[in-house]
Write an enzyme that holds these catalytic residues in place. Structure first.
Site, PDB file in Angstrom:
ATOM      1  N   ASN A 108       0.838  -1.206   0.000  1.00  0.00           N
ATOM      2  CA  ASN A 108       0.000   0.000   0.000  1.00  0.00           C
ATOM      3  C   ASN A 108       0.872   1.254   0.000  1.00  0.00           C
ATOM      4  O   ASN A 108       0.413   2.322   0.404  1.00  0.00           O
ATOM      5  CB  ASN A 108      -0.972   0.013   1.176  1.00  0.00           C
ATOM      6  CG  ASN A 108      -0.278   0.073   2.530  1.00  0.00           C
ATOM      7  OD1 ASN A 108       0.948   0.012   2.623  1.00  0.00           O
ATOM      8  ND2 ASN A 108      -1.050   0.191   3.596  1.00  0.00           N
ATOM      9  N   ASP A 182     -10.924   0.047   6.954  1.00  0.00           N
ATOM     10  CA  ASP A 182      -9.720  -0.735   6.661  1.00  0.00           C
ATOM     11  C   ASP A 182      -9.991  -2.227   6.767  1.00  0.00           C
ATOM     12  O   ASP A 182      -9.623  -3.011   5.886  1.00  0.00           O
ATOM     13  CB  ASP A 182      -8.606  -0.362   7.639  1.00  0.00           C
ATOM     14  CG  ASP A 182      -8.002   1.005   7.362  1.00  0.00           C
ATOM     15  OD1 ASP A 182      -7.866   1.355   6.183  1.00  0.00           O
ATOM     16  OD2 ASP A 182      -7.666   1.712   8.320  1.00  0.00           O
TER      17      ASP A 182
END
Length: 413
Positions: A108, A182
């Site tokens: 990420n 998330d």
């Protein structure tokens, strides 16, 4: 199932046993996906900056609640950790060598860093054409905001419309709970990478897979978004005092708790509901004798139900809904959830050994494979705990090469 330390572990192969995942990721969403796949049996190697590692290691307080390392443990249990300086060409070469022997690389990092560290898909595809490459961004790989950093509070909760839509009109927007976007996105990542691995097993081809917090949230609130997409209009905010379907609403009980009713097909449930609340006269009241009439006179009916529900404690309403085969459920606090018999019976929680003989309770990942049960493989690693082991076993480095990498500042002493 066998006892290992203070935790239980199934002595059968995990569903992803034999899959090696390189996780070059920080904070919550991507590491959460790595934790899920570690529970499923994958070997997850977390690549961290030698200077402090993943930032979540130092994230020990939320709203003044001192949690110590519990969130680090939740998101990184069962992984290995290597400390590797990716700002050096030598460090990048080490990562490429590991990628050549891996099935998945999950990252990420911001797009600019991927190019700087030679972690872009094209470079790694040349290293390993069978590699499945997963990239999570905040707002998507393309478009004007592709380079923006994105956390779930902004990219998931705020940008998607969820934050505005769950807030009361005229009041400040309602904040999210930590990691809610998330951890939801982590399951999307695990599913996408699993599908790409399945494709590779059939074709031999690797795959570049993109995920974003923003798109994950738009899918989560998809029923609202589809209305806006189709008609250029929004589904109205819910006003509990004037709920269009009073049988799909939350009501306060006599013990100052709340009970959520969820009877979308209200005509189907209306006769039994009137029995359950001991108000048989309501059934044939012309204001309420059909769904359309109840909707037209919803404010009056909500007031009546409020008054009735307030006469009994929540537990009694739960039992009455069971007795009359109605649909509803308690509005729980989190502190109740962790001791909920239904959650306990279905293995929502587990524990493992911290490594020092003390128990580490954890939320278990939410997919249950019956023939190959999931289990937490151990506690989260110390920073760089497995550097030498991984470089020698996976990267096939000799000890002398490790010494040279230490001298060059690529890995710590």
């Amino acid at each position: 199932m066998v006892k290992i330390g203070l935790g239980w572990r199934w002595n059968v192969a995990g569903i992803m046993q034999g899959v090696r995942i390189l996780e070059v990721a920080t904070w919550v969403a991507a590491p959460s996906a790595g934790a899920v796949m570690a529970d499923w049996g994958a070997e997850v190697i977390k690549v961290e900056n030698p200077e402090g590692g993943d930032a979540i290691r130092g994230f020990t307080s939320i709203e003044g609640f001192q949690g110590g390392d519990i969130w680090w443990q939740l998101l990184n249990r069962g992984k290995k950790s290597i400390a590797l300086n990716l700002s050096t060409e030598e460090g990048q070469a080490v990562l490429h060598r590991l990628a050549a022997a891996s099935d998945v690389l999950l990252t990420n990092l911001q797009i600019g860093l991927l190019d700087r560290f030679r972690l872009d898909y094209q470079t790694l595809h040349e290293v390993n054409p069978r590699l499945v490459y997963g990239l999570l961004t905040g707002y998507g790989y393309d478009g004007p905001d592709r380079h923006l950093p994105g956390y779930d509070y902004s990219a998931y909760w705020a940008r998607s419309g969820i934050m505005e839509h769950v807030s009361e009109p005229g009041r400040p927007p309602r904040p999210a709970r930590p990691g809610i976007g998330d951890n939801s996105t982590s399951m999307v990542i695990a599913a996408g990478l699993s599908a790409a691995l399945f494709h590779r097993e059939r074709t031999g081809e690797g795959q570049e897979v993109h995920f974003s917090l923003y798109h994950s949230a738009v899918w989560a609130i998809g029923m609202d978004v589809q209305a806006a997409l189709s008609f250029g209009a929004e589904i109205p905010h819910t006003n509990p005092d004037r709920a269009r379907n009073p049988l799909w609403n939350a009501y306060k009980t006599s013990d100052d708790l709340w009970f959520q009713m969820v009877m979308l097909q209200s005509d189907r449930f209306w006769p039994r509901f009137c029995e359950a609340i001991e108000s048989p006269a309501l059934q044939d009241d012309p204001r309420f004798d059909s769904h359309a009439n109840r909707e037209q006179h919803s404010e009056a009916l909500v007031a009546i139900i409020k008054e009735v529900v307030a006469t009994r404690p929540r537990e009694e309403w739960e039992q009455r809904f069971k007795d009359f085969n109605l649909v509803g459920g308690r509005v729980q606090r989190v502190i109740e959830t962790v001791s909920d018999p239904q959650a306990l019976a279905n293995g929502f929680f587990t524990e493992t050994d911290r490594g020092d003989g003390s128990a580490l309770p954890l939320v278990s990942s939410p997919v249950k494979f019956k023939q190959n049960p999931t289990s937490v493989q151990g506690p989260a690693p110390e920073l760089g705990q497995n550097t030498e082991e991984v470089l020698m076993d996976v990267g096939a480095y000799e000890w002398e090469e490790l010494e040279r990498l230490k001298e060059q500042g690529v890995i710590p002493w």
